[in-house]
Design an enzyme around this catalytic site. Structure first.
Site, PDB file in Angstrom:
ATOM      1  N   GLN A   1      -5.008  -3.624  -1.965  1.00 28.84           N
ATOM      2  CA  GLN A   1      -4.580  -2.611  -2.932  1.00 28.84           C
ATOM      3  C   GLN A   1      -4.643  -3.109  -4.373  1.00 28.84           C
ATOM      4  O   GLN A   1      -4.646  -2.315  -5.304  1.00 28.84           O
ATOM      5  CB  GLN A   1      -3.148  -2.160  -2.618  1.00 28.84           C
TER       6      GLN A   1
ATOM      7  N   CYS B   1       6.225  11.845  11.760  1.00 26.23           N
ATOM      8  CA  CYS B   1       5.329  12.908  12.190  1.00 26.23           C
ATOM      9  C   CYS B   1       3.914  12.705  11.660  1.00 26.23           C
ATOM     10  O   CYS B   1       2.960  13.155  12.275  1.00 26.23           O
ATOM     11  CB  CYS B   1       5.850  14.262  11.733  1.00 26.23           C
TER      12      CYS B   1
ATOM     13  N   ASN C   1       0.797  -1.225   0.000  1.00 25.47           N
ATOM     14  CA  ASN C   1       0.000   0.000   0.000  1.00 25.47           C
ATOM     15  C   ASN C   1       0.831   1.278   0.000  1.00 25.47           C
ATOM     16  O   ASN C   1       0.356   2.327  -0.398  1.00 25.47           O
ATOM     17  CB  ASN C   1      -0.966   0.013   1.188  1.00 25.47           C
TER      18      ASN C   1
HETATM   19  C1  LIG Z   1      -2.896  -3.473   2.120  1.00 27.70           C
HETATM   20  C2  LIG Z   1      -4.038  -3.098   2.993  1.00 27.70           C
HETATM   21  N1  LIG Z   1      -4.587  -4.015   3.812  1.00 27.70           N
HETATM   22  C3  LIG Z   1      -5.634  -3.727   4.604  1.00 27.70           C
HETATM   23  C4  LIG Z   1      -6.201  -2.467   4.634  1.00 27.70           C
HETATM   24  C5  LIG Z   1      -7.361  -2.192   5.530  1.00 27.70           C
HETATM   25  O1  LIG Z   1      -8.555  -2.092   4.818  1.00 27.70           O
HETATM   26  P1  LIG Z   1      -9.864  -1.470   5.473  1.00 27.70           P
HETATM   27  O2  LIG Z   1      -9.658  -0.010   5.569  1.00 27.70           O
HETATM   28  O3  LIG Z   1     -10.981  -1.818   4.547  1.00 27.70           O
HETATM   29  O4  LIG Z   1     -10.039  -2.129   6.799  1.00 27.70           O
HETATM   30  C6  LIG Z   1      -5.656  -1.479   3.804  1.00 27.70           C
HETATM   31  C7  LIG Z   1      -6.211  -0.105   3.820  1.00 27.70           C
HETATM   32  O5  LIG Z   1      -5.599   0.841   4.206  1.00 27.70           O
HETATM   33  C8  LIG Z   1      -4.551  -1.801   2.961  1.00 27.70           C
HETATM   34  O6  LIG Z   1      -4.008  -0.883   2.162  1.00 27.70           O
END
Ligand SMILES: Cc1ncc(COP(=O)(O)O)c(C=O)c1O
Lengths: 140, 391
Positions: free
Chosen positions: B178, B324, B150
């Site tokens: 993602q 930060c 992500n």
């Molecule tokens: C790789 C990954 N896994 C899990 C999540 C969590 O998803 P959700 O916000 O639907 O709980 C995210 C979201 O930020 C993500 O980017």
């Protein structure tokens, strides 16, 4: 997240830069922790005639440096030493709790510069620090 | 405003909103009730949505279980598989750069007595298939490796890891939050046993996601209660959300190739412009094996939050992995995981595109970024040291 004052000082920081013939220079923080403040002062007859700063850090770090230089400009060295991180925070209409350490850093930077001045002028005085430096091993 | 934070969340499409509306009023019925109206429409909409979501990843409808989002799917996959397969062992394999939904769940599992191997990744954020192979032991219950990261967008060799796990008889889960709707996925061809997805990453509503569970894979429930989702996940179905998710995913997978081409072009333009026009800058992640919409940079000698704030003032929305911005003392574990020193990781910036991003937006972003980076560097004592030849 930040007050208008903080944003103002972040957008238009006062006294950014260097002083070529500074007789007091202090640097605190380190790159690993993500914030470094460097303060330059020109002190004449124990009065801080000019002050400039450079900061590597977040928005709050820039704003607290800027505000700290404003509070110190034109003051005597003894007066400058009484400026606490709380005074900087109040002057900025507050900081988010996670950013309070930036104000501590600003106070420390001023003290580090004055310490440098004492060293250069042979004054033997110990400077107390009001901040808690738990977040990082700032050298001072 | 120029929105370049699509990895955080995306704007819902009007078509998605329209598809959801009937399920807030006319078709408000409980999808699990036996009466015909108004529950009937909800029930059939739910099953159509399930089929649509299944189709997008090459699964069967019966293998799709709706959840409250990506985090729940990740939690369920790990806790549910480990719990159900206790007899096999207590070892989990994952990587150091997973999302916290996986990492914090694994840390929790360690407290429950499980042993977790956190595989390192290379400088691009990629896990090697060989390292997975070497980590698999007698007592390995599952491997959980993200499809695409992500923060830095790197895409892992999921098909190869899937084949390896299948051969070794180890359950393979991938957090594809993602990747879903962004790159082609086929759970059958890639030998994926479980896959997490989240609707709000592909222009669907927030608070809804799904876990694909391959037929035959045994898993313990996470949410106990009623008989919804074939008794595997209780709670009255979020029909509107599920319908919205299915509409969004259907639209994301339609013409994927064409959309990918356009987004990739803009991504590469952004990367090339930034790297050529801003000195002391690095690209994080793999140059080619990356999500079509992801760019991630580190600008040396400056700090990410002040960069973000400056861009925000000028109407550009991006994110950073600096300490930060994360509210912790350390910069992002992903940036540290690819071997960046703290001081470099502090200066990170992530700009993520969507199919709505235009070339004008990319051009104006680059034009705004260049003087902002320079202004912050001019203010930085580290840059001063560099200029004076001290570092
Ligand atoms: C790789 C990954 N896994 C899990 C999540 C969590 O998803 P959700 O916000 O639907 O709980 C995210 C979201 O930020 C993500 O980017």
């Amino acid at each position: 997240m930040y007050s208008d004052k903080v944003m103002d000082h972040f957008k238009n920081p006062r006294n950014v830069g260097e002083i070529e013939d500074a007789n007091a220079v202090g640097t605190v923080g380190n790159a690993k922790c993500g914030d470094i403040m460097k303060i330059y002062m020109k002190i004449e007859d124990d009065i801080i005639k000019d002050i400039k700063f450079k900061t590597f850090g977040c928005g709050a770090a820039v704003a607290t440096s800027s505000m700290a230089t404003e509070l110190v400009m034109g003051k005597t060295v003894d007066e400058a030493l009484t400026i606490t991180n709380k005074a900087v925070v109040e002057a900025l209409d507050g900081l988010p709790p996670a950013k309070l350490h930036c104000s501590v850093l600003a106070e420390e930077a001023i003290k580090a510069a004055i310490e440098d001045y004492y060293k250069k002028t042979g004054v033997e005085k110990k400077i107390e620090c009001s901040g808690d430096c738990a977040h990082c091993n700032h050298e001072h | 405003m120029v929105y370049l934070d699509n990895a955080a969340t995306t704007k819902m499409k009007d078509s998605v909103i329209q598809s959801m509306l009937p399920f807030f009023n006319d078709n408000f019925g409980n999808a699990s009730s036996t009466y015909t109206t108004p529950g009937q429409n909800s029930r059939s909409a739910l099953e159509n949505a399930r089929a649509e979501v299944a189709k997008a990843i090459g699964a069967e409808s019966t293998e799709i279980y709706f959840t409250s989002g990506g985090s729940e799917a990740d939690n369920w996959a790990i806790k549910g598989i480990c719990e159900k397969n206790k007899k096999k062992g207590n070892h989990i394999i994952t990587t150091t750069i997973e999302h916290h939904a996986i990492l914090h769940t694994c840390e929790y599992m360690e407290k429950q007595g499980y042993r977790v191997t956190y595989l390192p990744v290379d400088e691009f954020g990629m896990v090697s298939v060989k390292s997975v192979e070497e980590a698999i032991c007698e007592d390995t219950v599952m491997v959980s490796i993200m499809f695409a990261n992500n923060e830095i967008g790197t895409i892992n060799p999921i098909g190869e890891i899937g084949a390896l796990c299948r051969e070794k008889g180890v359950i393979f889960h991938t957090d594809a939050v993602q990747a879903t709707g962004a790159v082609p996925i086929n759970v059958k061809e890639m030998n994926i046993d479980l896959l997490s997805m989240s609707s709000h990453k592909f222009h669907g509503p927030k608070g809804v996601g799904a876990l694909y569970i391959r037929k035959g894979v045994q898993i313990e429930n996470l949410i106990h209660g009623g008989a919804q989702e074939k008794g595997k996940r209780a709670t009255t179905e979020n029909v509107a959300g599920i319908v919205g998710m299915a509409t969004a995913l259907k639209e994301a997978t339609e013409n994927m190739e064409e959309k990918t081409k356009k987004i990739t072009y803009l991504r590469d333009k952004l990367i090339n412009e930034v790297l050529s026009k801003v000195p002391y800058t690095r690209l994080n992640g793999h140059r080619e094996k990356r999500l079509p919409n992801n760019t991630s940079f580190c600008f040396k000698y400056i700090e990410g939050e002040s960069l973000l704030l400056s861009l925000d003032i000028e109407g550009f929305v991006v994110s950073s992995g600096s300490a930060c911005t994360s509210g912790s003392l350390d910069p992002s574990h992903v940036l540290l995981g690819i071997g960046l020193p703290h001081e470099t990781a502090h200066g990170s910036l992530r700009a993520t595109l969507s199919e709505f991003t235009t070339e004008e937006e990319i051009d104006s972003f680059v034009a705004a970024l260049i003087p902002i980076v320079q202004r912050l560097r001019d203010m930085s004592p580290l840059y001063e040291e560099l200029k004076k030849g001290m570092i």
